[in-house]
Write a protein that holds these residues in place. Structure first.
Motif, PDB file in Angstrom:
ATOM      1  N   THR A 240       0.827  -1.213   0.000  1.00  0.00           N
ATOM      2  CA  THR A 240       0.000   0.000   0.000  1.00  0.00           C
ATOM      3  C   THR A 240       0.861   1.263   0.000  1.00  0.00           C
ATOM      4  O   THR A 240       0.609   2.192  -0.772  1.00  0.00           O
ATOM      5  CB  THR A 240      -0.934   0.009   1.221  1.00  0.00           C
ATOM      6  N   LEU A 241       1.881   1.295   0.852  1.00  0.00           N
ATOM      7  CA  LEU A 241       2.764   2.463   0.896  1.00  0.00           C
ATOM      8  C   LEU A 241       3.562   2.595  -0.398  1.00  0.00           C
ATOM      9  O   LEU A 241       3.844   3.707  -0.845  1.00  0.00           O
ATOM     10  CB  LEU A 241       3.736   2.354   2.073  1.00  0.00           C
ATOM     11  N   GLY A 242       3.913   1.459  -0.982  1.00  0.00           N
ATOM     12  CA  GLY A 242       4.735   1.495  -2.183  1.00  0.00           C
ATOM     13  C   GLY A 242       3.949   1.726  -3.453  1.00  0.00           C
ATOM     14  O   GLY A 242       4.359   2.484  -4.325  1.00  0.00           O
ATOM     15  N   PHE A 243       2.771   1.053  -3.576  1.00  0.00           N
ATOM     16  CA  PHE A 243       2.028   1.069  -4.838  1.00  0.00           C
ATOM     17  C   PHE A 243       0.594   1.553  -4.709  1.00  0.00           C
ATOM     18  O   PHE A 243      -0.140   1.607  -5.690  1.00  0.00           O
ATOM     19  CB  PHE A 243       2.006  -0.332  -5.450  1.00  0.00           C
ATOM     20  N   GLY A 244       0.152   1.853  -3.484  1.00  0.00           N
ATOM     21  CA  GLY A 244      -1.230   2.274  -3.297  1.00  0.00           C
ATOM     22  C   GLY A 244      -2.226   1.153  -3.528  1.00  0.00           C
ATOM     23  O   GLY A 244      -3.396   1.408  -3.826  1.00  0.00           O
ATOM     24  N   LYS A 309       0.888   3.689 -13.175  1.00  0.00           N
ATOM     25  CA  LYS A 309       0.927   4.814 -14.120  1.00  0.00           C
ATOM     26  C   LYS A 309      -0.475   5.237 -14.548  1.00  0.00           C
ATOM     27  O   LYS A 309      -0.718   6.404 -14.861  1.00  0.00           O
ATOM     28  CB  LYS A 309       1.740   4.425 -15.359  1.00  0.00           C
ATOM     29  N   LYS A 310      -1.417   4.287 -14.549  1.00  0.00           N
ATOM     30  CA  LYS A 310      -2.760   4.567 -15.035  1.00  0.00           C
ATOM     31  C   LYS A 310      -3.714   5.044 -13.947  1.00  0.00           C
ATOM     32  O   LYS A 310      -4.839   5.437 -14.230  1.00  0.00           O
ATOM     33  CB  LYS A 310      -3.341   3.304 -15.685  1.00  0.00           C
ATOM     34  N   VAL A 311      -3.260   4.977 -12.689  1.00  0.00           N
ATOM     35  CA  VAL A 311      -4.132   5.344 -11.570  1.00  0.00           C
ATOM     36  C   VAL A 311      -4.095   6.851 -11.368  1.00  0.00           C
ATOM     37  O   VAL A 311      -3.037   7.462 -11.306  1.00  0.00           O
ATOM     38  CB  VAL A 311      -3.683   4.631 -10.282  1.00  0.00           C
ATOM     39  N   ASN A 313      -4.880  10.143  -8.951  1.00  0.00           N
ATOM     40  CA  ASN A 313      -5.098  10.604  -7.582  1.00  0.00           C
ATOM     41  C   ASN A 313      -5.276   9.459  -6.584  1.00  0.00           C
ATOM     42  O   ASN A 313      -6.285   9.352  -5.885  1.00  0.00           O
ATOM     43  CB  ASN A 313      -6.343  11.510  -7.518  1.00  0.00           C
ATOM     44  N   PRO A 314      -4.306   8.555  -6.503  1.00  0.00           N
ATOM     45  CA  PRO A 314      -4.425   7.442  -5.554  1.00  0.00           C
ATOM     46  C   PRO A 314      -4.064   7.888  -4.142  1.00  0.00           C
ATOM     47  O   PRO A 314      -3.744   9.055  -3.898  1.00  0.00           O
ATOM     48  CB  PRO A 314      -3.380   6.470  -6.075  1.00  0.00           C
ATOM     49  N   ARG A 315      -4.082   6.956  -3.207  1.00  0.00           N
ATOM     50  CA  ARG A 315      -3.558   7.244  -1.880  1.00  0.00           C
ATOM     51  C   ARG A 315      -2.063   7.520  -2.024  1.00  0.00           C
ATOM     52  O   ARG A 315      -1.420   7.014  -2.939  1.00  0.00           O
ATOM     53  CB  ARG A 315      -3.783   6.044  -0.965  1.00  0.00           C
ATOM     54  N   PRO A 316      -1.492   8.324  -1.141  1.00  0.00           N
ATOM     55  CA  PRO A 316      -0.071   8.644  -1.256  1.00  0.00           C
ATOM     56  C   PRO A 316       0.776   7.367  -1.275  1.00  0.00           C
ATOM     57  O   PRO A 316       0.580   6.472  -0.439  1.00  0.00           O
ATOM     58  CB  PRO A 316       0.211   9.467   0.009  1.00  0.00           C
ATOM     59  N   ASP A 317       1.674   7.259  -2.220  1.00  0.00           N
ATOM     60  CA  ASP A 317       2.549   6.092  -2.272  1.00  0.00           C
ATOM     61  C   ASP A 317       3.916   6.481  -2.812  1.00  0.00           C
ATOM     62  O   ASP A 317       4.100   7.524  -3.431  1.00  0.00           O
ATOM     63  CB  ASP A 317       1.930   4.956  -3.094  1.00  0.00           C
ATOM     64  N   LEU A 318       4.885   5.624  -2.559  1.00  0.00           N
ATOM     65  CA  LEU A 318       6.268   5.898  -2.926  1.00  0.00           C
ATOM     66  C   LEU A 318       6.475   5.870  -4.431  1.00  0.00           C
ATOM     67  O   LEU A 318       7.203   6.694  -4.989  1.00  0.00           O
ATOM     68  CB  LEU A 318       7.179   4.874  -2.237  1.00  0.00           C
ATOM     69  N   LEU A 319       5.832   4.926  -5.116  1.00  0.00           N
ATOM     70  CA  LEU A 319       6.046   4.788  -6.543  1.00  0.00           C
ATOM     71  C   LEU A 319       5.599   6.042  -7.299  1.00  0.00           C
ATOM     72  O   LEU A 319       6.182   6.379  -8.336  1.00  0.00           O
ATOM     73  CB  LEU A 319       5.308   3.552  -7.078  1.00  0.00           C
ATOM     74  N   GLY A 320       4.591   6.737  -6.782  1.00  0.00           N
ATOM     75  CA  GLY A 320       4.152   7.966  -7.426  1.00  0.00           C
ATOM     76  C   GLY A 320       5.268   8.992  -7.495  1.00  0.00           C
ATOM     77  O   GLY A 320       5.449   9.676  -8.507  1.00  0.00           O
ATOM     78  N   HIS A 321       6.041   9.104  -6.429  1.00  0.00           N
ATOM     79  CA  HIS A 321       7.173  10.028  -6.404  1.00  0.00           C
ATOM     80  C   HIS A 321       8.255   9.584  -7.383  1.00  0.00           C
ATOM     81  O   HIS A 321       8.857  10.416  -8.074  1.00  0.00           O
ATOM     82  CB  HIS A 321       7.755  10.121  -4.995  1.00  0.00           C
ATOM     83  N   LEU A 322       8.515   8.292  -7.425  1.00  0.00           N
ATOM     84  CA  LEU A 322       9.560   7.796  -8.321  1.00  0.00           C
ATOM     85  C   LEU A 322       9.172   7.983  -9.784  1.00  0.00           C
ATOM     86  O   LEU A 322      10.020   8.282 -10.627  1.00  0.00           O
ATOM     87  CB  LEU A 322       9.831   6.319  -8.034  1.00  0.00           C
ATOM     88  N   LEU A 323       7.875   7.822 -10.089  1.00  0.00           N
ATOM     89  CA  LEU A 323       7.413   8.021 -11.462  1.00  0.00           C
ATOM     90  C   LEU A 323       7.658   9.453 -11.929  1.00  0.00           C
ATOM     91  O   LEU A 323       8.032   9.695 -13.075  1.00  0.00           O
ATOM     92  CB  LEU A 323       5.921   7.690 -11.565  1.00  0.00           C
ATOM     93  N   LYS A 324       7.446  10.404 -11.025  1.00  0.00           N
ATOM     94  CA  LYS A 324       7.645  11.811 -11.390  1.00  0.00           C
ATOM     95  C   LYS A 324       9.112  12.139 -11.640  1.00  0.00           C
ATOM     96  O   LYS A 324       9.430  13.132 -12.289  1.00  0.00           O
ATOM     97  CB  LYS A 324       7.115  12.712 -10.270  1.00  0.00           C
TER      98      LYS A 324
END
Length: 542
Positions: A240-244, A309-311, A313-324
């Motif tokens: 959850t923290l990593g991928f939401g 990548k397709k999600v 406004n998910p819950r905050p997660d680490l992968l979102g930061h790495l994608l940016k």
């Protein structure tokens, strides 16, 4: 070409022996074992070149030329092997360091000791230090260090060493890269991601602790596996923290794919624990993992990156930061896939093993449950607990568990600079692998009084029991310290604090728990492998 014909037709044995000597002089300071395919290809290519020479200039039939070429290659390889072994045993730059004779010759000695000890290499090295001292030669070009004076020089911020070849055998990520410039740039992204999301992570951790307690309420008074319980919790939190996207192990709703994936993780860390001594075999395993034991895990991680990548406004997660902060090309995609695997692998097993050990240690010592319950109860505000908050005894118990049983027993390998490394009066030559781990330092009498005893008070009311605080580094040190340390501590505090407040933890009746035997069976497969142990949870009356 008459010279070539005469040379190769008169004495293949002499030619092979000479070639072996020459090749050894060329490669003896190189880590050729990092390039298994290149090395194999070079041997094959030399065979075909020799075949061409014999066939073209030796007036032999094709099959005779092939036989002679193969014979010469074999003679050369035998000569090379003999030269290598003799050099390692008697003339190597590390020959003055004590250690088992077999360790001088090959790292397969270490592999065999790991097998013999049933994956307890940390116990092997502990005995080696007792027999040979602080500096032990545990490989042809490897020194295992027990001297506390080496901690900062090997792992500190001012250390001149770099990551050893073992890391180059793994896929590139912020954790495994041996490029200090890339690591610094990528680590900055990770640190910012952790800092920005930390406030969001706390409620997510607490949410899963509540789900954990819901499951405990269904089995009150019944034996449950501490190992399975903490693994399911840790996998759910980190996914959850990593991928939401929770794996839902705790709720029993996980998919068959998730079960296969996390089974692959367990097999993978076992393989790493054995093959870290021979990293070229890890290179081979990594090359063929698409259909190998880690293939399912690799594909799952790649699919998770695509899904994330397709999600929107998910819950905050680490992968979102790495994608940016990753390039949208093949290199960036590969890096994301690698780090997605790292998030799950490094973020789940270590925390799970420590949680399991904490539950078992508390079941073994009910007096600490009572002491901790008083502290924790006073820390609750409006019936809620903030897992980011430090509590003296709680953190003391966690620290003492990590000191005695680090979640990663693995001795981080480093490579000395070309000019070598001097530790006190000891000089270690350049391009030498040095190993220094938290288990040995955590149990060293120069660092801690009564180092084999579980005494949480050394971190609270009895600081005199800590002689050298630098001997405690379960999350590593310096630039390569654990990026997820804060999140891991949040998990440990949340589960232990809230569980001790609401439940009594004990062993099943008649289990006759033998602590000495149990803790001696912890295995080292990169992260700690805790033996299976059932515990019982009994609901406390408010």
């Amino acid at each position: 070409m008459d010279f070539v014909k005469t040379l190769f037709s008169t004495n293949l044995l002499l030619s092979g022996a000479t070639a072996g000597v020459v090749i050894h002089q060329v490669i003896r300071r190189a880590f050729i074992d990092l390039y298994p395919f290149t090395t194999t290809g070079s041997v094959a290519a030399s065979h075909w070149v020799l075949l061409g020479v014999f066939y073209r200039y030796g007036e032999y039939s094709f099959w005779e030329a092939n036989r002679r070429a193969l014979t010469l290659v074999c003679y050369t390889l035998v000569s090379l092997a003999v030269n290598i072994l003799v050099y390692r045993a008697f003339f190597h730059r590390l020959r003055h360091f004590p250690g088992p004779f077999g360790a001088r010759l090959s790292k397969f000695w270490a592999v065999w000791q790991t097998v013999k000890s049933k994956a307890r290499w940390y116990q092997v090295t502990q005995k080696l230090h007792e027999e040979y001292g602080d500096y032990v030669r545990t490989g042809p070009r490897e020194i295992t260090i027990g001297d506390p004076a080496a901690i900062q020089l090997v792992h500190g911020l001012k250390a001149t060493v770099k990551k050893a070849p073992f890391y180059a055998a793994l896929t590139d990520s912020v954790h495994t890269t041996d490029d200090p410039v890339f690591h610094k740039e990528r680590r900055k992204i990770w640190d910012v991601a952790m800092k920005e999301s930390l406030a969001d992570y706390g409620p997510i951790v607490e949410e899963f602790t509540s789900i954990l307690h819901q499951q405990l309420d269904k089995s009150l008074g019944q034996p449950v596996s501490a190992n399975a319980l903490t693994k399911h919790y840790s996998y759910d939190v980190i996914s959850t923290l990593g991928f939401g996207n929770s794996t839902r192990f705790l709720e029993g709703e996980t998919t068959d794919i998730a079960k296969k994936v996390f089974g692959a993780i367990e097999r993978g860390v076992i393989a790493i624990g054995l093959l870290l001594h021979v990293p070229y075999l890890l290179t081979i395993m990594e090359t063929f993992t698409y259909k190998g034991p880690m293939g399912e895990f690799n594909r799952w991680a790649a699919n998770e990156v695509d899904r994330r990548k397709k999600v929107g406004n998910p819950r905050p997660d680490l992968l979102g930061h790495l994608l940016k902060n990753s390039t949208d090309d093949a290199v960036g995609r590969q890096l994301l896939d690698n780090e997605a695997r790292m998030i799950i692998g490094a973020g789940s097993d270590p925390a799970a093993s420590t949680l399991a050990l904490l539950l078992i240690l508390l079941a073994e010592r009910p007096e600490y449950q009572s002491k901790l319950r008083t502290e924790v109860t006073n820390a609750f505000e409006n019936n809620t607990y903030a897992c980011g908050k430090q509590l003296p005894l709680l953190d003391g118990i966690i620290n003492e568990c990590l000191r005695l049983y680090p979640s990663v027993i693995f001795q981080n390998q480093r490579l000395t600079p070309p000019e070598g490394l001097t530790i006190g009066s000891v000089y270690i030559p350049g391009d030498t692998i040095v190993c220094l781990g938290p288990y040995q330092q955590g149990r060293d009498k120069r660092n801690f009084v009564d180092p084999d005893e579980f005494i949480p008070e050394r971190w609270t009311t009895r600081p005199e029991l800590i002689l050298n605080r630098q001997g405690f580094f379960p999350f590593s040190l310096g630039y390569y310290n654990c990026v997820g340390r804060t999140v891991a501590m949040m998990e440990l505090r949340s589960v232990i604090a809230r569980t001790v407040k609401d439940y009594d933890i004990s062993f099943p009746k008649g289990s006759n728990f033998d602590g000495k035997d149990f803790y001696s069976r912890i295995v080292d497969h990169f992260s700690s492998g805790v033996p299976q142990q059932n515990v019982v949870f009994t609901k406390r009356q408010s």
